[in-house]
Design a protein around this motif. Structure first.
Motif, PDB file in Angstrom:
ATOM      1  N   ASP A   9      -8.693   2.549  -1.482  1.00  0.00           N
ATOM      2  CA  ASP A   9      -8.129   3.198  -2.658  1.00  0.00           C
ATOM      3  C   ASP A   9      -6.630   3.385  -2.473  1.00  0.00           C
ATOM      4  O   ASP A   9      -6.111   3.390  -1.358  1.00  0.00           O
ATOM      5  CB  ASP A   9      -8.779   4.572  -2.883  1.00  0.00           C
ATOM      6  CG  ASP A   9     -10.223   4.458  -3.356  1.00  0.00           C
ATOM      7  OD1 ASP A   9     -10.570   3.416  -3.950  1.00  0.00           O
ATOM      8  OD2 ASP A   9     -10.991   5.412  -3.130  1.00  0.00           O
ATOM      9  N   GLN A  10      -5.940   3.592  -3.591  1.00  0.00           N
ATOM     10  CA  GLN A  10      -4.491   3.802  -3.570  1.00  0.00           C
ATOM     11  C   GLN A  10      -4.152   4.970  -2.660  1.00  0.00           C
ATOM     12  O   GLN A  10      -4.695   6.059  -2.792  1.00  0.00           O
ATOM     13  CB  GLN A  10      -4.017   4.079  -4.995  1.00  0.00           C
ATOM     14  CG  GLN A  10      -2.534   4.301  -5.108  1.00  0.00           C
ATOM     15  CD  GLN A  10      -2.102   4.447  -6.568  1.00  0.00           C
ATOM     16  OE1 GLN A  10      -2.662   3.827  -7.443  1.00  0.00           O
ATOM     17  NE2 GLN A  10      -1.114   5.283  -6.795  1.00  0.00           N
ATOM     18  N   SER A  11      -3.212   4.737  -1.736  1.00  0.00           N
ATOM     19  CA  SER A  11      -2.870   5.768  -0.761  1.00  0.00           C
ATOM     20  C   SER A  11      -1.572   5.395  -0.056  1.00  0.00           C
ATOM     21  O   SER A  11      -1.249   4.219   0.092  1.00  0.00           O
ATOM     22  CB  SER A  11      -3.986   5.894   0.276  1.00  0.00           C
ATOM     23  OG  SER A  11      -3.578   6.690   1.361  1.00  0.00           O
ATOM     24  N   ALA A  12      -0.842   6.403   0.386  1.00  0.00           N
ATOM     25  CA  ALA A  12       0.375   6.187   1.167  1.00  0.00           C
ATOM     26  C   ALA A  12       0.067   5.994   2.646  1.00  0.00           C
ATOM     27  O   ALA A  12       0.971   5.823   3.453  1.00  0.00           O
ATOM     28  CB  ALA A  12       1.325   7.374   0.992  1.00  0.00           C
ATOM     29  N   ASP A  13      -1.189   5.986   3.020  1.00  0.00           N
ATOM     30  CA  ASP A  13      -1.590   5.922   4.421  1.00  0.00           C
ATOM     31  C   ASP A  13      -1.595   4.520   5.016  1.00  0.00           C
ATOM     32  O   ASP A  13      -1.874   4.349   6.195  1.00  0.00           O
ATOM     33  CB  ASP A  13      -2.994   6.523   4.589  1.00  0.00           C
ATOM     34  CG  ASP A  13      -3.022   7.997   4.242  1.00  0.00           C
ATOM     35  OD1 ASP A  13      -1.953   8.647   4.308  1.00  0.00           O
ATOM     36  OD2 ASP A  13      -4.098   8.501   3.884  1.00  0.00           O
ATOM     37  N   ARG A  38       3.805   0.100   0.315  1.00  0.00           N
ATOM     38  CA  ARG A  38       2.682   0.928   0.762  1.00  0.00           C
ATOM     39  C   ARG A  38       1.505   0.790  -0.202  1.00  0.00           C
ATOM     40  O   ARG A  38       1.632   0.261  -1.304  1.00  0.00           O
ATOM     41  CB  ARG A  38       3.087   2.404   0.824  1.00  0.00           C
ATOM     42  CG  ARG A  38       3.949   2.756   1.981  1.00  0.00           C
ATOM     43  CD  ARG A  38       4.087   4.249   2.188  1.00  0.00           C
ATOM     44  NE  ARG A  38       4.190   5.025   0.964  1.00  0.00           N
ATOM     45  CZ  ARG A  38       4.879   6.155   0.847  1.00  0.00           C
ATOM     46  NH1 ARG A  38       5.511   6.646   1.900  1.00  0.00           N
ATOM     47  NH2 ARG A  38       4.917   6.810  -0.285  1.00  0.00           N
ATOM     48  N   ASP A  40       0.271   3.019  -1.972  1.00  0.00           N
ATOM     49  CA  ASP A  40       0.461   3.784  -3.213  1.00  0.00           C
ATOM     50  C   ASP A  40       1.483   3.129  -4.135  1.00  0.00           C
ATOM     51  O   ASP A  40       1.823   3.661  -5.186  1.00  0.00           O
ATOM     52  CB  ASP A  40       0.872   5.223  -2.904  1.00  0.00           C
ATOM     53  CG  ASP A  40       2.201   5.319  -2.167  1.00  0.00           C
ATOM     54  OD1 ASP A  40       2.752   4.272  -1.773  1.00  0.00           O
ATOM     55  OD2 ASP A  40       2.694   6.448  -1.991  1.00  0.00           O
ATOM     56  N   ARG A  42       4.715   2.411  -3.366  1.00  0.00           N
ATOM     57  CA  ARG A  42       6.111   2.660  -3.010  1.00  0.00           C
ATOM     58  C   ARG A  42       6.634   1.488  -2.206  1.00  0.00           C
ATOM     59  O   ARG A  42       6.014   1.047  -1.240  1.00  0.00           O
ATOM     60  CB  ARG A  42       6.256   3.935  -2.195  1.00  0.00           C
ATOM     61  CG  ARG A  42       7.715   4.256  -1.870  1.00  0.00           C
ATOM     62  CD  ARG A  42       7.850   5.581  -1.131  1.00  0.00           C
ATOM     63  NE  ARG A  42       9.226   6.011  -1.047  1.00  0.00           N
ATOM     64  CZ  ARG A  42      10.067   5.661  -0.081  1.00  0.00           C
ATOM     65  NH1 ARG A  42       9.673   4.867   0.894  1.00  0.00           N
ATOM     66  NH2 ARG A  42      11.303   6.111  -0.074  1.00  0.00           N
TER      67      ARG A  42
END
Length: 173
Positions: A9-13, A38, A40, A42
């Motif tokens: 899923d969409q995430s900055a991780d 990333r 997400d 970015r």
């Protein structure tokens, strides 16, 4: 064609794409990241970005060093320009440095130029000031309108064509 998709899923991780140098097989890291996207969405560019064609940007946020336009100027089609802090300085070696133009001949009901202050009436601030020899030790204030409110013609006098109407306060010569 490059198509990158993630089952996560969409995430900055995590990074969808990461380009860097100085890769270490022991730590699975790079010492310098030049570009990444990333999970997400970015994106980061660690160097210069050169764009050779028309590019649409929905929103641009500059956090360090400002925007520098080397050629071509800035054209704003809608919503104008607002400078919140820092003021504006327009410098030019041509004769006309600033031109303010009202371009609506059919609906002539606006104000072409407004000078405002949120300060109370005061002689400590000028709403408008015309200065010659600017930057010299002996700069000359030719004309000024203070927030008292008071208008000063400090040099050169005044020629009036079309009459003068003094409504109150009289005229002192």
């Amino acid at each position: 064609i490059l198509d990158v998709a993630s089952a996560r899923d969409q995430s900055a991780d995590f990074y969808l794409i990461q380009l860097g140098t100085g890769y270490s097989t022991l730590t699975d890291t790079v010492t310098s990241t030049h570009f990444y996207i990333r999970g997400d969405g970015r994106a980061f560019i660690g160097g210069e970005l050169e764009v050779l064609n028309l590019t649409t940007v929905r929103q641009l946020k500059v956090t360090v060093d400002g925007i520098r336009v080397l050629k071509g100027g800035v054209i704003i089609h809608e919503d104008g320009l607002k400078v919140h802090d820092g003021g504006a300085v327009i410098a030019n070696t041509n004769l006309t440095v600033l031109r303010v133009v009202h371009q609506n001949r059919d609906n002539d009901n606006g104000t072409v130029l407004t000078a405002e202050t949120s300060s109370p009436f005061s002689n400590e601030i000028d709403l408008f000031r015309a200065v010659a020899n600017s930057g010299d030790d002996s700069e000359d204030v030719i004309f000024q309108v203070s927030a008292e409110p008071h208008t000063y013609v400090n040099m050169g006098g005044m020629d009036i064509t079309g009459g003068l109407n003094v409504v109150s306060g009289g005229l002192n010569v």
